[in-house]
Write a protein that holds these residues in place. Structure first.
Motif, PDB file in Angstrom:
ATOM      1  N   VAL A 408      54.618  50.082  42.727  1.00  0.00           N
ATOM      2  CA  VAL A 408      54.562  48.761  43.642  1.00  0.00           C
ATOM      3  C   VAL A 408      53.645  49.372  43.855  1.00  0.00           C
ATOM      4  O   VAL A 408      52.863  48.800  45.345  1.00  0.00           O
ATOM      5  CB  VAL A 408      55.726  48.688  44.054  1.00  0.00           C
ATOM      6  N   LEU A 409      53.421  50.718  43.804  1.00  0.00           N
ATOM      7  CA  LEU A 409      51.600  51.088  44.964  1.00  0.00           C
ATOM      8  C   LEU A 409      50.257  50.187  44.621  1.00  0.00           C
ATOM      9  O   LEU A 409      50.035  50.396  44.998  1.00  0.00           O
ATOM     10  CB  LEU A 409      51.163  53.415  44.955  1.00  0.00           C
ATOM     11  N   LEU A 410      50.462  49.928  42.849  1.00  0.00           N
ATOM     12  CA  LEU A 410      49.399  49.458  42.307  1.00  0.00           C
ATOM     13  C   LEU A 410      49.411  47.664  43.205  1.00  0.00           C
ATOM     14  O   LEU A 410      48.322  46.964  43.187  1.00  0.00           O
ATOM     15  CB  LEU A 410      50.104  49.291  40.848  1.00  0.00           C
ATOM     16  N   LYS A 411      50.277  47.312  43.268  1.00  0.00           N
ATOM     17  CA  LYS A 411      51.035  45.858  43.541  1.00  0.00           C
ATOM     18  C   LYS A 411      50.747  46.120  45.082  1.00  0.00           C
ATOM     19  O   LYS A 411      49.864  44.924  45.137  1.00  0.00           O
ATOM     20  CB  LYS A 411      52.979  45.140  43.809  1.00  0.00           C
ATOM     21  N   GLU A 412      51.057  46.995  45.634  1.00  0.00           N
ATOM     22  CA  GLU A 412      50.468  46.733  47.295  1.00  0.00           C
ATOM     23  C   GLU A 412      48.815  46.929  47.094  1.00  0.00           C
ATOM     24  O   GLU A 412      48.814  46.076  48.383  1.00  0.00           O
ATOM     25  CB  GLU A 412      50.510  48.211  47.904  1.00  0.00           C
ATOM     26  N   HIS A 413      48.176  47.698  46.946  1.00  0.00           N
ATOM     27  CA  HIS A 413      46.829  47.001  46.609  1.00  0.00           C
ATOM     28  C   HIS A 413      46.207  46.190  46.120  1.00  0.00           C
ATOM     29  O   HIS A 413      44.921  46.212  45.300  1.00  0.00           O
ATOM     30  CB  HIS A 413      45.805  48.836  46.095  1.00  0.00           C
ATOM     31  N   GLY A 414      47.125  45.693  45.364  1.00  0.00           N
ATOM     32  CA  GLY A 414      46.550  43.789  44.381  1.00  0.00           C
ATOM     33  C   GLY A 414      46.325  44.219  43.297  1.00  0.00           C
ATOM     34  O   GLY A 414      45.644  43.059  42.513  1.00  0.00           O
ATOM     35  N   TYR A 415      46.968  45.012  42.597  1.00  0.00           N
ATOM     36  CA  TYR A 415      46.594  45.577  41.230  1.00  0.00           C
ATOM     37  C   TYR A 415      48.121  45.123  40.122  1.00  0.00           C
ATOM     38  O   TYR A 415      48.730  45.669  40.316  1.00  0.00           O
ATOM     39  CB  TYR A 415      46.095  46.484  40.844  1.00  0.00           C
ATOM     40  N   ASP A 416      48.387  44.455  39.055  1.00  0.00           N
ATOM     41  CA  ASP A 416      49.360  44.328  38.461  1.00  0.00           C
ATOM     42  C   ASP A 416      49.588  45.418  37.225  1.00  0.00           C
ATOM     43  O   ASP A 416      48.300  45.690  37.169  1.00  0.00           O
ATOM     44  CB  ASP A 416      49.431  42.951  37.505  1.00  0.00           C
ATOM     45  N   SER A 417      50.753  45.677  36.347  1.00  0.00           N
ATOM     46  CA  SER A 417      50.305  46.866  35.728  1.00  0.00           C
ATOM     47  C   SER A 417      51.767  46.511  34.795  1.00  0.00           C
ATOM     48  O   SER A 417      52.542  46.207  34.918  1.00  0.00           O
ATOM     49  CB  SER A 417      51.097  48.245  35.572  1.00  0.00           C
ATOM     50  N   ILE A 418      51.510  47.077  33.640  1.00  0.00           N
ATOM     51  CA  ILE A 418      52.476  46.850  32.466  1.00  0.00           C
ATOM     52  C   ILE A 418      53.127  48.061  31.801  1.00  0.00           C
ATOM     53  O   ILE A 418      52.912  49.241  32.133  1.00  0.00           O
ATOM     54  CB  ILE A 418      51.667  46.308  31.288  1.00  0.00           C
ATOM     55  N   ASP A 419      54.668  47.710  32.556  1.00  0.00           N
ATOM     56  CA  ASP A 419      55.171  49.325  32.048  1.00  0.00           C
ATOM     57  C   ASP A 419      55.852  49.265  30.859  1.00  0.00           C
ATOM     58  O   ASP A 419      55.841  48.703  30.074  1.00  0.00           O
ATOM     59  CB  ASP A 419      56.539  48.648  32.570  1.00  0.00           C
TER      60      ASP A 419
END
Ligand SMILES: Nc1nc2c(c(=O)[nH]1)N[C@H]1C(S)=C(S)[C@@H](COP(=O)(O)OP(=O)(O)OC[C@H]3O[C@@H](n4cnc5c(N)ncnc54)[C@H](O)[C@@H]3O)O[C@H]1N2
Ligand code: MOO
Ligand SMILES: [Mg+2]
Length: 615
Positions: A408-419
């Motif tokens: 969510v920190l990445l999301k908050e800054h506009g970046y998606d991630s793969i778990d």
């Protein structure tokens, strides 16, 4: 469900003059009709094999369901679409092209000359069509009935593949082996072998390495472009307003007529196209935004007029008096007043914000090419970790909070991630976890296992099993001292690895200071967080290491310097200290002469969060 489709027009001519493209728009219309829900991307590219391959690969990587090309399938030397397509697809689907050719042959023997190809790369079906509107119309009719089924077949396979992927990700036991020997714990180093870097050095390393990231472009809808760096300059293709428009509700007149009585010839509200020109002594009732009739060169607001005569039923104004002589162009937005044709609407390198997106929408742009950040994968390591969803904790276990927080920190800054789940603390499982993540992503962010314990295996695994270069393995900072940044080559591609400490606050702070900085740098945003000076609301004890203290800002209503309150105990395990953080205070390291800062001391603060306050 078909979510995204691209139509690529491949033609030197259309690339030079977009208005010559008739096949692409026709194909796009057929796609919209067949898949009304799908996000449609349209681009025009020249007959260059390398560019065609790059765009096809790009659309496949961005998981489009279907890519239709038009053009470049014939026999002239510049026709290279089939060659580029063959270089990209992994499995050919010859039946599609045979069916198209058979149907086309019934219409024209010229169909013998098409070399179109169809095939699948990963989850994307690619079909070549010839380059004319007529051919595209005929060929699409042939493939239309099979497209949805073909795509769902590809998806079913993908579901299976991703199931296998997921089970690999979440159970990193496997056949992987490791070169790391964990049997001789007594021989482990008693001092960290990794040199201690200063923060400024670590940042420079991140910036230097990440600015090498090859610019990768992505076509997105203008809304998806929010916050992204634009990779193309977009110009106004038409003036705004496209017609002389009224700025006021009033009367459009001829200024040369001066003050006095006018016959109200017509009424023009916004959206009406005025048909007849105004003559001397006449006016038109107009609304704000309405088009001025020909002949009119000014607008007089209703407040500056007086009704002279009206129809008996009061429904029609017949004459009004203009009380004050108007100036030419008074209250008129001339053609191109806001945006002249050819104006740069967004420049390459600018960050898209809501106003720019509004301008692009108003100018008829639906898609925009932006710089795409690298793909990021998240992996937690630790024998003690359980999934956050698990209700009951086993003895001595904790739930993995880092992965969720980082996502969510990445999301908050506009970046998606793969778990990529959790890897247990054994070399083969860590190797398997890292390998699974590197298969899917360019940047791996993992947490845990970077310090001095016998289960802290990240650094040796990176060095011995991935032949990684460790750019730094220790940084003079609190929290986050054992933070590690490495690069390696994996399956022929350079990969970037941020191995963050497992302590939740260390992971949080290092993600902000290193990972998000790296992602920003890689897609053209200034990496460094904005810095401001703030006043400490209370005294602060200094640590031997420079400290990034989590604090919340209080903005002063009288324009004084904002004051910062640290959020309780700054222990690296206590994520509560980061809740509500909008700044990281850069507290200096303690010295013999300075062990603490008094309340009111001025310190630099990095603005890393929103300046929002609950009401
Ligand atoms: N002898 C030394 N010990 C330690 C040193 C040192 O210099 N010498 N450094 C300390 C510092 S500073 C930090 S920070 C931590 C870093 O630890 P690791 O990166 O090795 O992480 P772990 O040992 O795996 O875990 C540390 C801590 O964090 C918890 N953790 C781990 N992963 C998660 C997760 N996904 N979600 C929530 N919590 C997590 C873990 O349970 C531990 O409590 O090392 C110090 N030690
Ligand atoms: O550097 Mo560690 O992150 O203090 O706990
Ligand atoms: Mg450890």
């Amino acid at each position: 469900m078909v979510k995204a489709v691209a139509v690529i027009t491949i033609s030197d001519t259309c690339f030079k003059d977009n208005s010559k493209d008739t096949a692409g728009p026709a194909l796009a219309d057929f796609v919209k009709e067949l898949f009304p829900e799908a996000n449609l991307h349209t681009i025009i590219i020249p007959d260059e094999k390398e560019i065609i391959e790059r765009e096809l690969k790009y659309f496949c990587e961005t998981n489009l369901d279907l890519v239709l090309t038009t053009g470049g399938t014939g026999l002239t030397p510049r026709d290279v679409t089939p060659e580029a397509t063959k270089a990209v697809i992994q499995r050919e689907v010859p039946g599609i092209t045979i069916a198209v050719t058979l149907a086309s042959l019934k219409k024209t023997p010229m169909a013998q000359l098409s070399r179109a190809v169809a095939g699948v790369r990963d989850k994307t079906l690619i079909v070549n069509f010839p380059g004319s509107k007529k051919a595209v119309t005929e060929c699409f009719e042939v493939v239309k009935p099979i497209l949805p089924h073909a795509i769902s077949l590809i998806h079913n396979e993908v579901a299976e593949v991703s199931y296998i992927h997921n089970s690999m990700q979440f159970n990193h036991t496997c056949t992987h082996s490791s070169n790391v020997d964990v049997s001789k714990v007594a021989l482990r180093p008693r001092e960290s072998p990794f040199p201690m870097f200063e923060m400024a050095e670590a940042w420079k390393l991140v910036d230097d390495v990440m600015s090498e990231w090859k610019e990768r472009l992505k076509i997105v809808t203008i809304e998806e472009g929010l916050g992204k760096v634009v990779a193309q300059t977009l110009y106004a293709k038409e003036p705004m307003p496209p017609f002389p428009a009224s700025v006021k509700d009033g009367y459009a007149c001829l200024s040369i007529d001066g003050a006095g009585v006018r016959r109200v010839r017509i009424a023009v509200t916004a959206g009406d196209a005025p048909t007849a020109p105004l003559c001397a002594g006449e006016c038109a009732r107009v609304n704000t935004g309405a088009a001025l009739p020909a002949g009119a060169d000014c607008v007089v607001q209703v407040e500056d007029t007086r009704l002279v005569s009206a129809s008996d039923d009061g429904q029609t104004e017949l004459e009004v008096e203009i009380l004050k002589a108007p100036e030419p162009q008074q209250d008129v937005r001339s053609v191109g007043f806001d945006i002249p044709m050819g104006t740069v609407l967004v420049d390459k390198g600018q960050i898209l914000d809501s106003a720019k997106i509004g301008i692009l929408a108003g100018a008829g742009y639906q898609n925009v090419t932006v710089r795409a950040p690298p793909k990021v994968a998240l992996l937690s390591t630790g024998n003690e970790l359980q999934e956050p969803s698990e209700v009951k904790l086993k003895p001595a276990h904790i739930r993995d909070s880092n992965r969720t927080m980082l996502r969510v920190l990445l999301k908050e800054h506009g970046y998606d991630s793969i778990d990529c789940g959790i890897a247990r603390d054994t070399p083969p499982e860590i190797v398997a976890g890292i390998a699974a993540a590197l298969k899917l992503a360019d940047v791996l962010v993992c947490t845990g296992g970077v310090s001095m314990g016998e289960k802290d295996l990240l650094k040796p695994v990176l060095l011995k099993d991935f032949n990684a270069t460790l750019h730094y393995g220790r940084v003079r900072m609190k929290p986050g001292k054992p933070s590690t940044f490495a690069t390696c080559e994996f399956e022929g591609k350079k990969k970037y690895i941020f191995a963050l400490p497992g302590n939740p606050v260390s992971a949080y702070v290092c993600a902000l200071l290193f990972v998000i900085r790296a992602l920003r740098v890689s897609c053209g945003v200034r990496g460094a967080w904005p810095r401001m000076r703030v006043r400490l609301a209370h005294a602060a004890q200094l640590d031997p290491r420079p400290e990034y203290a989590r604090a919340s800002l209080e903005l002063s209503p009288d324009g004084d310097m904002p004051s910062a309150t640290m959020l309780g105990s700054q222990c690296s395990s206590r994520l509560l200290s980061a809740c509500g953080t909008n700044v990281l205070l850069e507290l200096p390291a303690a010295t013999d002469s300075q062990q603490r800062l008094p309340a009111g001391a001025v310190v630099p603060a990095l603005i890393t969060g929103r300046l929002d306050f609950a009401s």
